[in-house]
Design a protein around this motif. Structure first.
Motif, mmCIF file in Angstrom:
data_model
loop_
_atom_site.group_PDB
_atom_site.id
_atom_site.type_symbol
_atom_site.label_atom_id
_atom_site.label_comp_id
_atom_site.label_asym_id
_atom_site.label_seq_id
_atom_site.Cartn_x
_atom_site.Cartn_y
_atom_site.Cartn_z
ATOM 1 N N MET A 156 0.828 -1.201 0.000
ATOM 2 C CA MET A 156 0.000 0.000 0.000
ATOM 3 C C MET A 156 0.865 1.254 0.000
ATOM 4 S SD MET A 156 -1.203 2.586 2.187
ATOM 5 C CE MET A 156 -0.909 1.882 3.804
ATOM 6 N N VAL A 157 1.920 1.266 0.811
ATOM 7 C CA VAL A 157 2.821 2.424 0.853
ATOM 8 C C VAL A 157 3.511 2.614 -0.492
ATOM 9 C CG1 VAL A 157 4.895 3.363 1.929
ATOM 10 C CG2 VAL A 157 3.154 2.243 3.343
ATOM 11 N N LYS A 158 3.951 1.514 -1.103
ATOM 12 C CA LYS A 158 4.603 1.604 -2.411
ATOM 13 C C LYS A 158 3.657 2.165 -3.465
ATOM 14 C CE LYS A 158 6.729 -1.286 -5.985
ATOM 15 N NZ LYS A 158 7.107 -2.669 -6.381
ATOM 16 N N GLU A 159 2.412 1.687 -3.489
ATOM 17 C CA GLU A 159 1.444 2.186 -4.459
ATOM 18 C C GLU A 159 1.104 3.649 -4.205
ATOM 19 O OE1 GLU A 159 0.415 0.747 -7.082
ATOM 20 O OE2 GLU A 159 1.264 -1.237 -6.723
ATOM 21 N N GLY A 160 1.056 4.049 -2.942
ATOM 22 C CA GLY A 160 0.812 5.448 -2.636
ATOM 23 C C GLY A 160 1.927 6.344 -3.128
ATOM 24 N N TRP A 161 3.161 5.886 -2.998
ATOM 25 C CA TRP A 161 4.300 6.658 -3.503
ATOM 26 C C TRP A 161 4.222 6.804 -5.027
ATOM 27 C CZ3 TRP A 161 7.908 9.882 -2.052
ATOM 28 C CH2 TRP A 161 9.014 10.101 -2.864
ATOM 29 N N LEU A 162 3.824 5.736 -5.699
ATOM 30 C CA LEU A 162 3.680 5.820 -7.156
ATOM 31 C C LEU A 162 2.569 6.790 -7.549
ATOM 32 C CD1 LEU A 162 4.056 2.056 -8.191
ATOM 33 C CD2 LEU A 162 5.711 3.913 -8.506
ATOM 34 N N LEU A 163 1.490 6.826 -6.766
ATOM 35 C CA LEU A 163 0.402 7.760 -7.062
ATOM 36 C C LEU A 163 0.894 9.200 -7.026
ATOM 37 C CD1 LEU A 163 -2.611 6.217 -5.090
ATOM 38 C CD2 LEU A 163 -2.415 6.445 -7.564
ATOM 39 N N PHE A 164 1.715 9.529 -6.067
ATOM 40 C CA PHE A 164 2.204 10.900 -5.949
ATOM 41 C C PHE A 164 3.274 11.232 -6.988
ATOM 42 C CE2 PHE A 164 0.512 10.677 -1.541
ATOM 43 C CZ PHE A 164 -0.250 11.842 -1.572
ATOM 44 N N THR A 165 4.157 10.287 -7.268
ATOM 45 C CA THR A 165 5.302 10.581 -8.130
ATOM 46 C C THR A 165 5.020 10.400 -9.617
ATOM 47 O OG1 THR A 165 6.095 8.300 -7.819
ATOM 48 C CG2 THR A 165 6.948 10.004 -6.316
ATOM 49 N N LEU A 214 -7.932 -3.969 -10.209
ATOM 50 C CA LEU A 214 -7.737 -4.839 -9.046
ATOM 51 C C LEU A 214 -6.523 -4.421 -8.218
ATOM 52 C CD1 LEU A 214 -8.489 -8.361 -10.603
ATOM 53 C CD2 LEU A 214 -10.040 -6.842 -9.384
ATOM 54 N N ASN A 215 -6.268 -3.133 -8.182
ATOM 55 C CA ASN A 215 -5.127 -2.610 -7.415
ATOM 56 C C ASN A 215 -5.625 -2.193 -6.033
ATOM 57 O OD1 ASN A 215 -2.894 -1.203 -6.390
ATOM 58 N ND2 ASN A 215 -2.285 -0.499 -8.428
ATOM 59 N N THR A 216 -5.682 -3.147 -5.117
ATOM 60 C CA THR A 216 -6.211 -2.844 -3.791
ATOM 61 C C THR A 216 -5.282 -1.939 -2.984
ATOM 62 O OG1 THR A 216 -5.223 -4.900 -2.960
ATOM 63 C CG2 THR A 216 -7.529 -4.968 -3.666
ATOM 64 N N GLY A 217 -3.989 -1.934 -3.338
ATOM 65 C CA GLY A 217 -3.063 -1.046 -2.642
ATOM 66 C C GLY A 217 -3.439 0.413 -2.843
ATOM 67 N N GLN A 218 -3.746 0.800 -4.075
ATOM 68 C CA GLN A 218 -4.143 2.176 -4.349
ATOM 69 C C GLN A 218 -5.512 2.498 -3.753
ATOM 70 O OE1 GLN A 218 -3.836 3.025 -8.529
ATOM 71 N NE2 GLN A 218 -1.624 2.718 -8.609
ATOM 72 N N ILE A 219 -6.400 1.525 -3.774
ATOM 73 C CA ILE A 219 -7.726 1.752 -3.189
ATOM 74 C C ILE A 219 -7.594 2.049 -1.698
ATOM 75 C CG2 ILE A 219 -9.935 0.678 -2.648
ATOM 76 C CD1 ILE A 219 -9.675 -0.929 -5.232
ATOM 77 N N ILE A 220 -6.824 1.231 -0.994
ATOM 78 C CA ILE A 220 -6.656 1.431 0.446
ATOM 79 C C ILE A 220 -5.943 2.745 0.726
ATOM 80 C CG2 ILE A 220 -5.563 0.502 2.515
ATOM 81 C CD1 ILE A 220 -5.929 -2.282 1.311
ATOM 82 N N PHE A 221 -4.956 3.059 -0.091
ATOM 83 C CA PHE A 221 -4.236 4.316 0.124
ATOM 84 C C PHE A 221 -5.167 5.511 -0.059
ATOM 85 C CE2 PHE A 221 -1.504 7.865 -1.108
ATOM 86 C CZ PHE A 221 -0.558 7.820 -0.106
ATOM 87 N N GLY A 222 -6.027 5.463 -1.068
ATOM 88 C CA GLY A 222 -6.982 6.547 -1.264
ATOM 89 C C GLY A 222 -7.938 6.683 -0.090
#
Length: 287
Positions: free
Chosen positions: A77-86, A251-259
């Motif tokens: 989840m943290v990795k996907e959140g970093w990708l969302l920002f960068t 199906l990217n639950t990491g980004q969903i949870i981060f949002g």
């Protein structure tokens, strides 16, 4: 000689009163009903829950008890959140969502607070508006989305109106109840001192209800954050809700949870800011 015993008795010192027993201060019990706790303990307990929650989440995902397709692990989840920002400009989505929440909420407050004050002050106004407002209060804001798309299209106005509808009727009724619950003795005292009806409203009812109205706005602002996701799930090209919808399709639950976590963090920060502002503006309410 017969008077000497009486004189001796009179000269004798009076007996000293017995000292009052020392009562040990009662020890506070942590789980006693309504027993207050210190600020430090409150903060530590609140943080402890989040630690336990993340620990259970990590055990369930990293331990293989839950497939990653259904629930991403905390590191993922943290990795996907970093990708969302960068890489995906998520900061712009956050800005759009915040603008929609506060825009729709402020629009609702500007119209709802005066109407709520009028309903709480004058019973004729309350009798006229209260049945309709109570009826609309039970209608889910999401039910209006098809109509709002027809009326306002897929632009920003449609999303603001969803938040407006979800917040307006709640604010009206809660403000009306707050104003209508004014202390009668203060009203009678104001009349005795020569106040007229206008003075009663301006100098007794509104100042007395102001802390309650501010608390109402704080609570409804939290509800507005739930309505914005509903507004952004349909016909939106930006915002946190739009990102969650796109992530669900992949199906990217990491980004969903981060949002979801970002929404919770922003909502919590706005709630703390509202509380601090209320304490500063209405410090006398706690006296």
């Amino acid at each position: 000689m017969s008077q000497m015993p009486s004189a001796a008795v009179a000269a004798a010192p009076a007996p000293r009163p017995a000292a009052a027993p020392v009562v040990a201060p009662a020890r506070r019990r942590a789980f006693a009903p309504l027993e207050p706790i210190g600020t430090r303990a409150r903060v530590l307990l609140g943080l402890a829950f989040f630690v336990v929650f993340v620990l259970v989440w990590a055990i369930a995902t990293l331990g293989g008890f839950v497939p990653p397709t259904f629930l991403a692990s905390p590191p993922t989840m943290v990795k996907e959140g970093w990708l969302l920002f960068t890489e995906y400009g998520f900061i712009g989505d956050i800005g759009m969502t915040v603008w929609r929440v506060f825009g729709g909420f402020l629009l609702a407050a500007v119209f709802a607070v005066p109407l709520g004050i009028a309903m709480g002050t004058w019973k004729t106004v309350e009798a006229f508006f209260e049945p309709f407002v109570s009826f609309c209060r039970y209608l889910p804001a999401s039910a209006f989305i098809p109509l709002l798309i027809l009326w306002a299209g897929l632009g920003e106005m449609q999303k603001l109106l969803v938040i407006f509808i979800g917040s307006f009727f709640q604010i009206v009724l809660m403000v009306a109840v707050t104003v209508g619950g004014a202390r009668r003795d203060l009203v009678e005292a104001a009349y005795t001192l020569g106040a007229n009806s206008r003075g009663i409203v301006a100098r007794v009812l509104i100042p007395g209800a102001a802390p309650g109205i501010a608390e109402t706005l704080r609570l409804v602002l939290g509800w507005a954050w739930t309505y914005v996701i509903v507004a952004e799930l349909i016909g939106s090209s930006s915002g946190i809700g739009h990102m969650i919808t796109d992530s669900q399709a992949l199906l990217n639950t990491g980004q969903i949870i981060f949002g979801i976590i970002v929404i919770g963090v922003i909502g919590l920060l706005s709630d703390f800011a509202f509380k601090a502002l209320n304490r500063r503006l209405f410090a006398w309410a706690a006296l």
